[in-house]
Design an enzyme around this catalytic site. Sequence first.
Site, short mmCIF file in Angstrom:
data_model
loop_
_atom_site.label_atom_id
_atom_site.label_comp_id
_atom_site.label_asym_id
_atom_site.label_seq_id
_atom_site.Cartn_x
_atom_site.Cartn_y
_atom_site.Cartn_z
N PHE A 113 11.23 5.22 42.58
CA PHE A 113 11.09 3.98 43.53
C PHE A 113 9.95 4.26 44.57
O PHE A 113 9.49 5.36 44.94
CB PHE A 113 12.38 3.89 44.32
CG PHE A 113 12.87 2.35 44.22
CD1 PHE A 113 13.63 2.30 42.77
CD2 PHE A 113 13.24 1.50 45.04
CE1 PHE A 113 14.14 0.84 42.77
CE2 PHE A 113 13.98 0.21 44.91
CZ PHE A 113 14.33 -0.13 43.58
N GLN A 227 9.63 -8.16 55.94
CA GLN A 227 9.06 -7.65 54.67
C GLN A 227 8.81 -8.53 53.61
O GLN A 227 9.58 -9.43 53.31
CB GLN A 227 9.98 -6.50 54.19
CG GLN A 227 9.56 -5.93 52.68
CD GLN A 227 10.50 -4.78 52.47
OE1 GLN A 227 11.48 -4.61 51.98
NE2 GLN A 227 10.03 -3.36 52.87
N HIS A 229 8.16 -8.86 49.63
CA HIS A 229 8.46 -7.90 48.54
C HIS A 229 7.32 -8.27 47.36
O HIS A 229 7.20 -9.36 47.30
CB HIS A 229 9.83 -8.18 47.65
CG HIS A 229 10.23 -7.28 46.75
ND1 HIS A 229 9.53 -7.03 45.47
CD2 HIS A 229 10.96 -6.27 46.69
CE1 HIS A 229 10.16 -6.13 45.00
NE2 HIS A 229 10.87 -5.44 45.50
N LEU A 239 13.50 -12.30 42.81
CA LEU A 239 13.18 -11.08 42.95
C LEU A 239 13.00 -10.29 41.48
O LEU A 239 13.77 -10.52 40.90
CB LEU A 239 14.18 -10.33 43.74
CG LEU A 239 13.74 -8.86 43.95
CD1 LEU A 239 12.32 -8.50 44.87
CD2 LEU A 239 14.93 -8.19 44.76
N GLU A 242 11.72 -3.66 42.25
CA GLU A 242 11.00 -2.56 42.15
C GLU A 242 11.39 -1.49 41.21
O GLU A 242 10.45 -0.67 40.78
CB GLU A 242 11.00 -1.75 43.66
CG GLU A 242 9.96 -0.98 44.10
CD GLU A 242 10.06 -0.59 45.51
OE1 GLU A 242 9.71 -1.48 46.18
OE2 GLU A 242 10.28 0.67 45.76
N ARG A 273 6.24 -0.89 50.10
CA ARG A 273 6.09 -2.29 49.79
C ARG A 273 4.96 -2.90 50.44
O ARG A 273 4.33 -3.96 49.97
CB ARG A 273 7.54 -2.78 49.88
CG ARG A 273 8.47 -2.63 49.00
CD ARG A 273 9.92 -3.03 49.03
NE ARG A 273 10.67 -2.79 48.13
CZ ARG A 273 12.12 -2.99 48.22
NH1 ARG A 273 12.52 -3.65 49.21
NH2 ARG A 273 12.80 -2.82 47.14
N HIS A 338 11.41 -10.94 51.88
CA HIS A 338 12.66 -10.28 51.21
C HIS A 338 13.46 -9.84 52.16
O HIS A 338 14.77 -9.77 51.94
CB HIS A 338 12.05 -9.16 50.34
CG HIS A 338 13.00 -8.63 49.36
ND1 HIS A 338 14.04 -8.94 48.52
CD2 HIS A 338 13.29 -7.13 49.60
CE1 HIS A 338 14.69 -8.03 48.09
NE2 HIS A 338 14.42 -7.07 48.54
N ARG A 373 10.45 -1.14 55.20
CA ARG A 373 11.56 -0.62 54.83
C ARG A 373 11.28 -0.13 53.21
O ARG A 373 10.53 -0.80 52.54
CB ARG A 373 12.85 -1.65 54.49
CG ARG A 373 13.95 -1.23 53.74
CD ARG A 373 15.20 -1.97 53.69
NE ARG A 373 15.13 -3.01 53.01
CZ ARG A 373 15.12 -3.10 51.58
NH1 ARG A 373 15.32 -2.10 50.86
NH2 ARG A 373 14.83 -4.27 51.04
#
Lengths: 558, 364
Positions: A113, A227, A229, A239, A242, A273, A338, A373
């Site tokens: 990730f 954030q 994404h 979405l 990731e 991100r 996001h 994050r």
Amino acid sequence: MQKHDVLVVGAGLAGQRAALEAVRAGRSVGVLSKLHPLRSHSAAAQGGINASLGPQDSPKDHIFDTVKGSDYLADQDAVEILCNDAGPTVIEMEHFGTIFNRAPDGSLDRRAFGGASYNRTIFSADRTGLALLQGLYEELSREKRIHVFEEWTAIDIVARQGVVQGVVALDRKSGAIEGFSARAVVVATGPFGRMYPNTTNSHASTGDGTALAYRAGAFLKDMEMVQFHPTCLPGSWILITEGARGEGGILKNGKGERFMTRYAPNKLELASRDVVSRAIATEVKEGRGFPDGTCHLELMHLGKEKITTKLQEIVEFCRNFAGIDPVVEAIPVYPGQHYMMGGVSTNPRAETNITGLYAAGEAACVSVHGANRLGANSLLETLVYGKIAGANAATYAAKAPESGLTQADVDLATKKLHVIWDRKQGESPAKIRQDLQKVMKENVGIYRTPEELLTAQKKVAELKGRYANVYVQDKSTTYNVNLTDALELGYLLDLAECIVAAAILRTESRGAHVRLDFPKRDDANWLKHILVQASPAGPKLSFLPVTVTSYQPMERHY
Amino acid sequence: MVRVPIEVFRGGAGTPNRFDKFELELEEHTPILTALLKIRDEIDPTLAARYSCRQAICGSCAVRVNGKSRLACVTQVGPELAKRGKLRIEPMGNQPVLRDLVVDQKPFWDRYHRIEPYLIPDPAHPMPVGKENPMSPEQVAQFQETPRCIACASCFSACPALDSDPDFLGPMALAKLFRFVVDPRDGAFHQRLETVQNQSLWLCLRCNLCVEACPKDVRPAERIVDLKWMANQEIGKREPGSKHSIGFAENIQEGGLLNERRLAMDSLGLIGTLGQLPKAITMMRHGRSIKKHPPIQGREQLDVIYNAMSGREDLQHRPMSGEGGVRGKAPTPPPAAASPPPATATTTAAAKPRPSGETKEAHP
């Protein structure tokens, strides 16, 4: 009047985990949720949950990655708790019955990730949120002592002299308004991304608890940190996890270049991100995107087997919402709102500045995510801090005095609601909401300028003025969505005002907050949180130092 | 853009039932939920509907589209209009209407909670301290598609058996039960099967409407068939449903044709069969034989088929072993129950050795 030791508002992962902990500590527990618990937005989390269970990995590495990902704005004592509890938390969820993907040897499988030094993301295909929500709800279903009030919308959090008294809520099914007296209240109402049109968030993500806590006098924190994404389907803004890049997906611009080599030569698509979102936005802005203003996420080279087993939901999202088969063609993507790093300010004990009021999950800000994050840390946060909130709320409630919520409190909240509901004419909540979304999209995005932020401030103020005349055409007491839309719009307006105010104040670029007029991070002046508190004159801003334990700020390279 | 006529059910909450007609300009691939929200935002904000994630994961927005139970967020207006020539949106079935498209889901959730929807640990195999239960790929594969269930109740809405028997658990709850029955961490394998076998397992009519309605491909009817298979294996003949099912298989294997007289005896017993006499007489009058047939030609090929179907490796109870590995053996059932099949079962219920009391030759 309902009466509990601990009342949890919100029944996603954080709320359910808090409720479970509080009831097992022997307290009477009520849970208020505007959705059935299994319909919470936690279910939409796709990629996974981080825990350093790999042979080379350690909580220390996880802590460092999280702090680095946060652009050093996270409070490191809070991050230590998050990462040290990660392994036990995931294992507990496995014991509760969560169905995770497995490695061939039978252990929990892990995927790569963004921003992580090792493969530490435990997952259930690409529906990890749903799997955890099911597992936790199953465990919660054992507890016959918990009263779950499904489809109740909170309309007021009552605090007096800095002490919480309870909550007033509206039963969506019957229109009844009732008081919920409680010695301790846990806010766990999740995100508030619906102030953006280009959001991955559910329609229910309107920040009810965060806004009500703010109105009751609680501090909000890190509100400017929004954030985006990197990979969403433009239009529907659904979405694409990731995990798709974690499994080996690559990004290409309109010229066929794998452009991440220029932005993050080491981590490439798996940089944090904020970095990847800026890269995509920059490629498109500088004319290297596709004609439709996107970049492409390619999975084709992973092969059908891997795509259809580990990214099963993604295949269906692409088919249903973009008419694309990711097995044979690239997915056009663009960054979308996001996650809100900001929320009700808490310390690592999940306590707010209001005695007896706790908060956890996306509604809260501890802060473990700081300015950005890392993927798969949010599911972890809901469970770790949900449990902490539940435990501390229970301990406090065991010795706290009886709540002083009165019928007068309920009557006052009812009266305020009826001012909106009984209005004979005015403007529809839909129109004001659409205008708010337009303002936020155009002026409070990935790149921020003082002109745009000031425009946003002015326009949000105007919208608040128009909201004073909001008109609820539907007068029915049964499942009145028009009424709850209007209430939710009020929550979003308050929170948008806070986001804009904090974004204007922070004159540096850090994580998700990028000011074109202050392009550099400024640790000398800005290694601190912005707090927002409600006042008659609007959001009142102040500062809180960042807690640094092990890692002094360094420049970030991915 | 196409002109899309939509009829939407309105009613409940003391208002008269009716269909309101709307016309919208939409792209053909627009989801029905988007169309409903457009109606709410631009034409009639009083339309009540339940929705949240708009990406088929929260399970809120199931409705009936032209009579079929569907998630509004993934059903597109164009193809539906092309196929049926209209778009008629109604609330789900089998749950009372609260208002407009919103139903009271109490009947659905009540059944969910009736199956004890949580792990019941096996005291003989406590959870490993500080680590996960290891699970082999075979064990994980047994969940089939049940983890994808989003509790949208589309299957519940479509199920005709719920209408005829209020005790029926319905497709979702049974699929959920299956998820626990095959879970190696669950210690109540036998107890769960025994309970459901007596309760409502055999009320499923296998019409497959739930399979057609399910937006996540959980295929509840197939999970119910799996449960029946496992119940027959684990518990054997107990009540009319399992007696009929096992008797049917044995009966066919024996001679290749159905011996209805014997099947009635198998399913209902002597007294029960006597109660069926009028039916038997009617059948005989219409020239339908209830005599025992002589075995058909090539009957031995049936053995090949039965053997191929036996011991379904995809459906074994695979509990955790004490050593952390995989123990392919069913737990010891209470003494009253039939003995469990061995791990690598090579026999089906039908091909099970007959109790010693029965002396009949299989191949006369």
